[in-house]
Design a protein around this motif. Structure first.
Motif, short mmCIF file in Angstrom:
data_model
loop_
_atom_site.label_atom_id
_atom_site.label_comp_id
_atom_site.label_asym_id
_atom_site.label_seq_id
_atom_site.Cartn_x
_atom_site.Cartn_y
_atom_site.Cartn_z
N GLN A 137 0.84 -1.18 0.00
CA GLN A 137 0.00 0.00 0.00
C GLN A 137 0.88 1.24 0.00
OE1 GLN A 137 -2.56 0.22 3.35
NE2 GLN A 137 -3.62 2.04 2.65
N VAL A 138 0.52 2.19 -0.82
CA VAL A 138 1.26 3.43 -0.90
C VAL A 138 0.58 4.44 0.02
CG1 VAL A 138 2.03 5.27 -2.43
CG2 VAL A 138 1.91 2.93 -3.26
N TYR A 139 1.37 5.07 0.89
CA TYR A 139 0.82 6.05 1.82
C TYR A 139 0.97 7.45 1.23
CZ TYR A 139 0.96 2.19 5.08
OH TYR A 139 0.76 0.98 5.67
N PHE A 140 -0.08 8.23 1.39
CA PHE A 140 -0.08 9.59 0.90
C PHE A 140 -0.19 10.54 2.08
CE2 PHE A 140 -1.88 7.11 -2.62
CZ PHE A 140 -1.01 7.49 -3.64
N ASP A 141 0.19 11.80 1.86
CA ASP A 141 0.03 12.82 2.89
C ASP A 141 -1.46 13.06 3.12
OD1 ASP A 141 2.72 13.18 3.22
OD2 ASP A 141 2.85 14.82 1.77
N PRO A 142 -1.84 13.39 4.36
CA PRO A 142 -3.25 13.70 4.61
C PRO A 142 -3.62 15.02 3.93
CG PRO A 142 -1.95 14.14 6.56
CD PRO A 142 -1.03 13.49 5.56
N PRO A 143 -4.91 15.29 3.80
CA PRO A 143 -5.33 16.58 3.24
C PRO A 143 -4.78 17.74 4.08
CG PRO A 143 -7.19 15.10 3.44
CD PRO A 143 -6.03 14.42 4.10
N GLU A 144 -4.68 18.89 3.48
CA GLU A 144 -4.05 20.04 4.16
C GLU A 144 -4.77 20.45 5.43
OE1 GLU A 144 -2.95 23.42 1.82
OE2 GLU A 144 -2.23 22.16 0.19
N VAL A 146 -6.47 18.58 7.55
CA VAL A 146 -6.17 17.62 8.61
C VAL A 146 -4.73 17.81 9.09
CG1 VAL A 146 -5.94 15.16 9.14
CG2 VAL A 146 -7.85 15.96 7.73
N LEU A 147 -3.82 18.01 8.16
CA LEU A 147 -2.42 18.22 8.50
C LEU A 147 -2.25 19.48 9.34
CD1 LEU A 147 0.44 17.09 8.07
CD2 LEU A 147 0.60 18.55 6.05
N LEU A 148 -2.95 20.54 8.98
CA LEU A 148 -2.88 21.79 9.73
C LEU A 148 -3.41 21.61 11.15
CD1 LEU A 148 -2.08 24.76 9.40
CD2 LEU A 148 -4.43 25.22 8.71
N ALA A 149 -4.50 20.89 11.29
CA ALA A 149 -5.07 20.64 12.63
C ALA A 149 -4.10 19.82 13.48
CB ALA A 149 -6.41 19.92 12.49
N MET A 150 -3.42 18.85 12.86
CA MET A 150 -2.47 18.01 13.60
C MET A 150 -1.23 18.81 14.03
SD MET A 150 -2.75 14.51 11.36
CE MET A 150 -1.54 13.62 12.29
N ILE A 151 -0.91 19.86 13.32
CA ILE A 151 0.24 20.69 13.68
C ILE A 151 -0.15 21.73 14.73
CG2 ILE A 151 1.85 22.43 12.80
CD1 ILE A 151 1.85 20.85 10.15
#
Length: 176
Positions: A137-144, A146-151
């Motif tokens: 399985q190829v992993y992709f970055d989460p949507p922006e 979601v990524l912003l909330a995680m940061i």
């Protein structure tokens, strides 16, 4: 399929290599003229000799890379269609192709990677490995968002936690 008899191209390649060696060492200087004939001869660089040598090196490298490719194709004849995507099977021929292209480029001081070597590598992928897919399985970055909330979430929690620690430490000192 029977192999073709070698037609004298080996003699031509050896002759070209000998000529290139002579030009490179300065024993055979094409287009050199004595100093007394022209005043420009002392001030202008020997451009014609350099271009001839570069052209000869490129032609020699082109001929050698064709032989590298033919050797690779010959090795790949032993690989079945079901084995084309198995690295254990194709690593040897693929590595030999890459080593041949890189080794001769280094030997001729042609520079690697270069456009011709890249063309052969792309050609190998297009011809033999275009149907290979990744099994994992190829992993992709989460949507922006979601990524912003995680940061931002941990960053916002830090001042709250610092305030909580300071407030609780003041209450602990007041009690005997």
């Amino acid at each position: 399929m029977a192999r073709r008899a070698q037609t004298g191209s080996g003699r031509l390649s050896r002759g070209l290599l000998l000529l290139w060696a002579l030009l490179g060492t300065g024993l055979c200087q094409a287009g050199a003229e004595p100093e007394g004939f022209s005043q420009d001869a002392r001030t202008s660089p020997p451009v014609a000799m350099f271009n001839w040598t570069a052209q000869l090196v490129e032609e020699t490298y082109t001929n050698i890379t064709q032989k590298c490719w033919e050797f690779f194709v010959d090795l790949m004849r032993n690989v079945t269609a079901s084995e084309l995507c198995e690295w254990k099977v194709i690593s040897r021929p693929y590595s030999l192709l890459q080593a041949c292209l890189e080794g001769w480029a280094d030997h001729l001081r042609y520079g690697y990677p270069n456009a011709l070597a890249e063309q052969y590598i792309f050609q190998s992928h297009h011809r033999y490995f275009h149907n290979c897919t990744l099994e994992h399985q190829v992993y992709f970055d989460p949507p922006e968002d979601v990524l912003l909330a995680m940061i931002i979430a941990p960053i916002c929690l830090i001042p709250f936690l610092v305030t909580l620690v300071i407030w609780r430490s003041k209450d602990g000192k007041a009690q005997p």
